[in-house]
Design a protein around this motif. Sequence first.
Motif, mmCIF file in Angstrom:
data_model
loop_
_atom_site.group_PDB
_atom_site.id
_atom_site.type_symbol
_atom_site.label_atom_id
_atom_site.label_comp_id
_atom_site.label_asym_id
_atom_site.label_seq_id
_atom_site.Cartn_x
_atom_site.Cartn_y
_atom_site.Cartn_z
ATOM 1 N N MET A 1 6.105 -17.290 -0.542
ATOM 2 C CA MET A 1 5.838 -16.760 -1.887
ATOM 3 C C MET A 1 7.148 -16.754 -2.684
ATOM 4 S SD MET A 1 3.740 -13.247 -2.753
ATOM 5 C CE MET A 1 2.180 -13.746 -2.058
ATOM 6 N N SER A 2 7.056 -17.080 -3.987
ATOM 7 C CA SER A 2 8.271 -17.123 -4.815
ATOM 8 C C SER A 2 8.708 -15.703 -5.191
ATOM 9 C CB SER A 2 7.982 -17.898 -6.109
ATOM 10 O OG SER A 2 7.181 -17.104 -6.973
ATOM 11 N N GLU A 3 9.910 -15.596 -5.737
ATOM 12 C CA GLU A 3 10.413 -14.282 -6.161
ATOM 13 C C GLU A 3 9.530 -13.713 -7.280
ATOM 14 O OE1 GLU A 3 14.374 -14.287 -7.801
ATOM 15 O OE2 GLU A 3 14.646 -12.138 -7.415
ATOM 16 N N LEU A 4 9.069 -14.584 -8.173
ATOM 17 C CA LEU A 4 8.198 -14.128 -9.256
ATOM 18 C C LEU A 4 6.873 -13.595 -8.700
ATOM 19 C CD1 LEU A 4 7.551 -13.777 -12.238
ATOM 20 C CD2 LEU A 4 6.826 -16.175 -12.314
ATOM 21 N N GLU A 5 6.299 -14.325 -7.735
ATOM 22 C CA GLU A 5 5.037 -13.874 -7.131
ATOM 23 C C GLU A 5 5.248 -12.554 -6.397
ATOM 24 O OE1 GLU A 5 4.435 -17.563 -5.093
ATOM 25 O OE2 GLU A 5 2.847 -18.206 -6.480
ATOM 26 N N SER A 6 6.356 -12.419 -5.678
ATOM 27 C CA SER A 6 6.655 -11.155 -4.981
ATOM 28 C C SER A 6 6.812 -10.023 -5.987
ATOM 29 C CB SER A 6 7.942 -11.283 -4.171
ATOM 30 O OG SER A 6 7.926 -12.424 -3.362
ATOM 31 N N SER A 7 7.385 -10.339 -7.129
ATOM 32 C CA SER A 7 7.580 -9.310 -8.164
ATOM 33 C C SER A 7 6.233 -8.845 -8.710
ATOM 34 C CB SER A 7 8.434 -9.872 -9.304
ATOM 35 O OG SER A 7 9.697 -10.279 -8.826
ATOM 36 N N ILE A 8 5.324 -9.792 -8.902
ATOM 37 C CA ILE A 8 3.986 -9.455 -9.400
ATOM 38 C C ILE A 8 3.270 -8.558 -8.392
ATOM 39 C CG2 ILE A 8 1.703 -10.495 -9.786
ATOM 40 C CD1 ILE A 8 3.192 -12.786 -11.287
ATOM 41 N N ILE A 9 3.381 -8.885 -7.118
ATOM 42 C CA ILE A 9 2.766 -8.064 -6.063
ATOM 43 C C ILE A 9 3.409 -6.677 -6.021
ATOM 44 C CG2 ILE A 9 2.368 -7.881 -3.569
ATOM 45 C CD1 ILE A 9 0.758 -10.114 -4.974
ATOM 46 N N ALA A 10 4.726 -6.637 -6.221
ATOM 47 C CA ALA A 10 5.446 -5.353 -6.183
ATOM 48 C C ALA A 10 4.958 -4.426 -7.297
ATOM 49 C CB ALA A 10 6.950 -5.591 -6.322
ATOM 50 N N ILE A 11 4.683 -4.997 -8.463
ATOM 51 C CA ILE A 11 4.194 -4.200 -9.602
ATOM 52 C C ILE A 11 2.845 -3.582 -9.239
ATOM 53 C CG2 ILE A 11 3.305 -4.353 -11.967
ATOM 54 C CD1 ILE A 11 5.517 -6.544 -12.422
ATOM 55 N N ILE A 12 1.977 -4.363 -8.591
ATOM 56 C CA ILE A 12 0.654 -3.864 -8.177
ATOM 57 C C ILE A 12 0.827 -2.766 -7.126
ATOM 58 C CG2 ILE A 12 -1.505 -4.499 -7.018
ATOM 59 C CD1 ILE A 12 -1.154 -7.322 -8.287
ATOM 60 N N VAL A 14 3.393 -0.739 -6.584
ATOM 61 C CA VAL A 14 3.963 0.536 -7.059
ATOM 62 C C VAL A 14 2.907 1.327 -7.828
ATOM 63 C CG1 VAL A 14 4.933 -0.154 -9.310
ATOM 64 C CG2 VAL A 14 6.074 1.571 -7.962
ATOM 65 N N PHE A 15 2.029 0.616 -8.558
ATOM 66 C CA PHE A 15 0.942 1.323 -9.265
ATOM 67 C C PHE A 15 0.084 2.066 -8.256
ATOM 68 C CE2 PHE A 15 -2.049 2.198 -12.570
ATOM 69 C CZ PHE A 15 -3.303 2.093 -11.992
ATOM 70 N N ILE A 73 4.614 -2.000 -18.437
ATOM 71 C CA ILE A 73 5.541 -2.912 -17.749
ATOM 72 C C ILE A 73 5.985 -4.037 -18.696
ATOM 73 C CG2 ILE A 73 5.795 -4.559 -15.839
ATOM 74 C CD1 ILE A 73 5.695 -1.632 -14.943
ATOM 75 N N GLU B 3 12.446 -1.205 -6.372
ATOM 76 C CA GLU B 3 11.766 -2.506 -6.222
ATOM 77 C C GLU B 3 11.108 -2.907 -7.548
ATOM 78 O OE1 GLU B 3 8.585 -2.592 -3.367
ATOM 79 O OE2 GLU B 3 8.654 -4.778 -3.185
ATOM 80 N N LEU B 4 10.559 -1.925 -8.262
ATOM 81 C CA LEU B 4 9.945 -2.213 -9.553
ATOM 82 C C LEU B 4 10.999 -2.721 -10.554
ATOM 83 C CD1 LEU B 4 7.524 -2.254 -11.445
ATOM 84 C CD2 LEU B 4 7.892 0.194 -11.889
ATOM 85 N N SER B 7 11.980 -6.149 -9.734
ATOM 86 C CA SER B 7 10.903 -7.077 -10.105
ATOM 87 C C SER B 7 10.970 -7.407 -11.597
ATOM 88 C CB SER B 7 9.545 -6.457 -9.770
ATOM 89 O OG SER B 7 9.452 -6.175 -8.386
ATOM 90 N N HIS B 40 0.951 -20.079 -6.014
ATOM 91 C CA HIS B 40 -0.049 -19.350 -5.207
ATOM 92 C C HIS B 40 -1.066 -18.653 -6.109
ATOM 93 C CE1 HIS B 40 3.314 -19.621 -2.259
ATOM 94 N NE2 HIS B 40 2.333 -19.819 -1.423
ATOM 95 N N PHE B 41 -0.711 -18.463 -7.385
ATOM 96 C CA PHE B 41 -1.589 -17.693 -8.278
ATOM 97 C C PHE B 41 -2.306 -18.575 -9.303
ATOM 98 C CE2 PHE B 41 1.372 -13.750 -7.798
ATOM 99 C CZ PHE B 41 0.910 -13.585 -6.508
ATOM 100 N N THR B 77 -0.808 -10.790 -13.545
ATOM 101 C CA THR B 77 -0.693 -9.576 -12.733
ATOM 102 C C THR B 77 -2.009 -8.815 -12.735
ATOM 103 O OG1 THR B 77 1.648 -9.464 -13.367
ATOM 104 C CG2 THR B 77 0.720 -7.510 -12.328
#
Lengths: 90, 90
Positions: A1-12, A14-15, A73, B3-4, B7, B40-41, B77
């Motif tokens: 997974m790319s850093e951007l994709e990991s960031s998107i998952i991280a946002i989800i 933390v919510f 965000i 982490e947020l 991101s 991936h998305f 997202t």
Amino acid sequence: MSELESSIIAIIHVFHKYSGHKCKLKKAELKDLINNEMSHFIIVKNQTLNEMFADLDQNRDLEIDFQEFIVLIAMVTSACHDLFSPDHNH
Amino acid sequence: MSELESSIIAIIHVFHKYSGHKCKLKKAELKDLINNEMSHFIIVKNQTLNEMFADLDQNRDLEIDFQEFIVLIAMVTSACHDLFSPDHNH
């Protein structure tokens, strides 16, 4: 997974860390999330929180769902972008 | 940094990785970003890219600035959120 994709998952993630299974944030939960996870970007005083919460709570159900959270965000990310690249302000 | 927050910074960095100093993405640059960083998305065919690009390019300058880019990130997202928590669709 790319850093951007990991960031998107991280946002989800933390919510959900703060919304729990109900998938919505009460005002106190939003305040905890901001204070714990965004303290370098936002400092929330009660009055600001009330105004921010009212602005985000588009359906007026006194809770913030994910669609409303992602607007926060996007706003914070845009503000950070302008801060880090002031010469690109347009 | 949380982490947020990391991101949020990562989203800004990936935009600049493809926009370079002009701080705007041409269609080819947006396509590269999506194919390299969001494969991936999103799978982008030329026709979808044209439609996506037209939707994002709110000021019709044939380039995507950061404010327009963050709308794409918010949409993806949100779509991912609904995918990962289908029982929370509301």
